[in-house]
Write a protein that holds these residues in place. Structure first.
Motif, short mmCIF file in Angstrom:
data_model
loop_
_atom_site.label_atom_id
_atom_site.label_comp_id
_atom_site.label_asym_id
_atom_site.label_seq_id
_atom_site.Cartn_x
_atom_site.Cartn_y
_atom_site.Cartn_z
N PRO A 162 0.51 -1.44 -0.43
CA PRO A 162 0.33 0.66 0.54
C PRO A 162 0.74 1.34 0.16
N GLY A 163 -0.18 2.16 -0.89
CA GLY A 163 1.05 3.74 -0.01
C GLY A 163 1.74 4.17 -1.43
N MET A 164 2.30 3.33 -2.20
CA MET A 164 3.22 3.53 -3.35
C MET A 164 3.04 4.55 -4.83
N ARG A 165 4.30 4.62 -4.85
CA ARG A 165 3.47 6.48 -5.03
C ARG A 165 5.14 6.64 -6.26
N VAL A 166 4.90 7.15 -7.12
CA VAL A 166 5.31 8.22 -8.44
C VAL A 166 6.38 9.10 -7.77
N MET A 167 7.76 10.02 -8.33
CA MET A 167 8.12 10.37 -7.91
C MET A 167 7.48 12.43 -8.39
N PRO A 168 7.44 12.85 -8.59
CA PRO A 168 6.37 14.43 -9.38
C PRO A 168 7.40 14.78 -10.78
N ASP A 169 6.68 15.07 -11.34
CA ASP A 169 7.36 15.27 -12.54
C ASP A 169 7.67 16.73 -13.01
N ARG A 170 8.24 17.05 -13.89
CA ARG A 170 8.63 18.48 -13.51
C ARG A 170 8.29 19.39 -13.31
N ARG A 171 7.08 19.79 -13.64
CA ARG A 171 5.99 20.43 -13.76
C ARG A 171 6.03 20.85 -11.93
N THR A 172 5.51 19.69 -11.59
CA THR A 172 5.46 19.53 -10.21
C THR A 172 6.72 20.11 -9.31
N TRP A 173 7.38 19.95 -9.98
CA TRP A 173 9.51 19.70 -9.03
C TRP A 173 9.12 20.91 -8.63
N LEU A 174 8.70 21.75 -9.88
CA LEU A 174 9.34 23.40 -10.19
C LEU A 174 8.22 24.09 -8.96
N SER A 175 6.79 23.56 -9.21
CA SER A 175 5.74 24.49 -7.93
C SER A 175 5.66 23.93 -6.91
N ILE A 176 6.49 23.54 -6.38
CA ILE A 176 6.51 22.88 -4.75
C ILE A 176 7.09 24.16 -4.04
N PRO A 177 6.22 24.63 -2.87
CA PRO A 177 7.00 25.92 -2.56
C PRO A 177 7.66 25.86 -0.76
N SER A 178 8.59 26.69 -1.19
CA SER A 178 9.75 26.79 -0.17
C SER A 178 9.11 26.01 1.03
N TRP A 179 8.10 26.96 1.86
CA TRP A 179 7.53 25.99 2.88
C TRP A 179 7.50 24.96 2.91
#
Length: 310
Positions: A162-179
């Motif tokens: 359970p709970g397996m995840r695929v790492m974010p795509d490029r757009r998502t990585w770039l949208s992660i806020p600093s906090w």
């Protein structure tokens, strides 16, 4: 579901060969089920995919789900280490020879994917592995996507951890806020290095098809990616047998103690000891680590600094 079978040319240790891709015991992208099958969630050029690998000697059976399933299975032999040549390795120390004899099935895997190894390697810079594993886990759980799953009600669906995840795509990585980086315990220096790498990801991915010197140079063009990080990546993405890790806090001392019985070796001393293994230095250090020999601890463990609490 798509399926493939690979028959290794000799002994094969699936768990130890693939285990270098696992970032801690709770890695959302890499798990082992109750029957010992390896499950891996990854992002291919065709999209996310989930891979299940089961060792049924003398073969390895693979099944995959998701848009990237065909891409993943077409490269299955390379991933499992078909291009590796452990038989060309010549031990020059008794301890290395014994480890080589005891682990004949360990092969150097080759994912062909650079960014998925580079990001967790950057997270591991200058901190404890426990902190790095936690950061990778939190980032995938919060910003990754659910791994493609087998059809509900099937035996594979029941077996999938359970709970397996695929790492974010490029757009998502770039949208992660600093906090969010801060909440995961990642300081600005490491998060900035990750974001710089993500922005030039297509150029970095080309390193998976390069010879080791050129690949090392390509990765180190990104500020924040040095020899340590580049070697850690290429060991996994390229199956690079000579990508010895320099700049590591513990590895020189372990290699020095294992091969000479003396403590305090630095990078220069380690490279001198590994000179007889030129072309296979990473494999030699891998075997040394598998031997379990390391200097007795004299100092307390590195203190853990949780910046998320600051």
């Amino acid at each position: 579901m798509l399926e493939r079978v690979w028959v290794p040319p000799g002994p094969y240790d699936l768990r130890r060969s693939m285990g270098v891709l696992r970032r801690g015991p709770h890695d959302p992208a890499f798990q082992v089920d109750r029957r010992g099958a390896v499950w891996r969630a990854t992002r291919t050029p065709q999209g996310p995919a989930t891979l299940r690998l089961a060792s049924l000697r003398p073969r390895v059976e693979a099944a995959a789900w998701g848009p990237g399933a065909e891409w993943l299975l077409d490269r299955l032999p390379a991933l499992l280490g078909a291009g590796d040549r452990p038989e060309e390795f010549t031990p020059h120390h008794e301890l290395v020879a014994e480890a080589h004899r005891r682990h004949p099935g360990v092969r150097l895997v080759r994912t062909g994917r650079v960014l998925e190894s580079l990001i967790p390697s950057v997270l591991e810079q200058k901190i404890t592995t426990e902190e790095a594993y936690r950061a990778w886990r939190l980032l995938l759980r919060r910003h990754g996507e659910p791994a493609p799953a087998p059809s509900p009600g099937t035996p594979d669906a029941a077996a999938m951890p359970p709970g397996m995840r695929v790492m974010p795509d490029r757009r998502t990585w770039l949208s992660i806020p600093s906090w969010e980086w801060h909440r995961a315990g990642v300081d600005g220096k490491r998060s900035s290095a990750v974001l710089r790498a993500v922005r030039v990801a297509p150029r970095l991915e080309q390193a998976a098809a390069m010879e080791l010197p050129d690949a090392m140079t390509r990765l180190q063009l990104v500020p924040g990616v040095g020899p340590w990080t580049a070697a850690e990546v290429l060991q996994r993405s390229n199956g690079a047998a000579d990508a010895v890790t320099v700049g590591d806090l513990h590895l020189p001392g372990i290699v020095g103690y294992a091969l000479t019985g003396r403590r305090g070796a630095d990078d220069a001393a380690m490279l001198e000891l590994l000179e007889p293994y030129a072309g296979q230095r990473h494999r030699a250090t891998r075997l040394i680590m598998l031997s379990g020999v390391s200097p007795p601890r004299r100092e307390p463990r590195m203190r853990r600094w949780d910046i998320a609490r600051l």
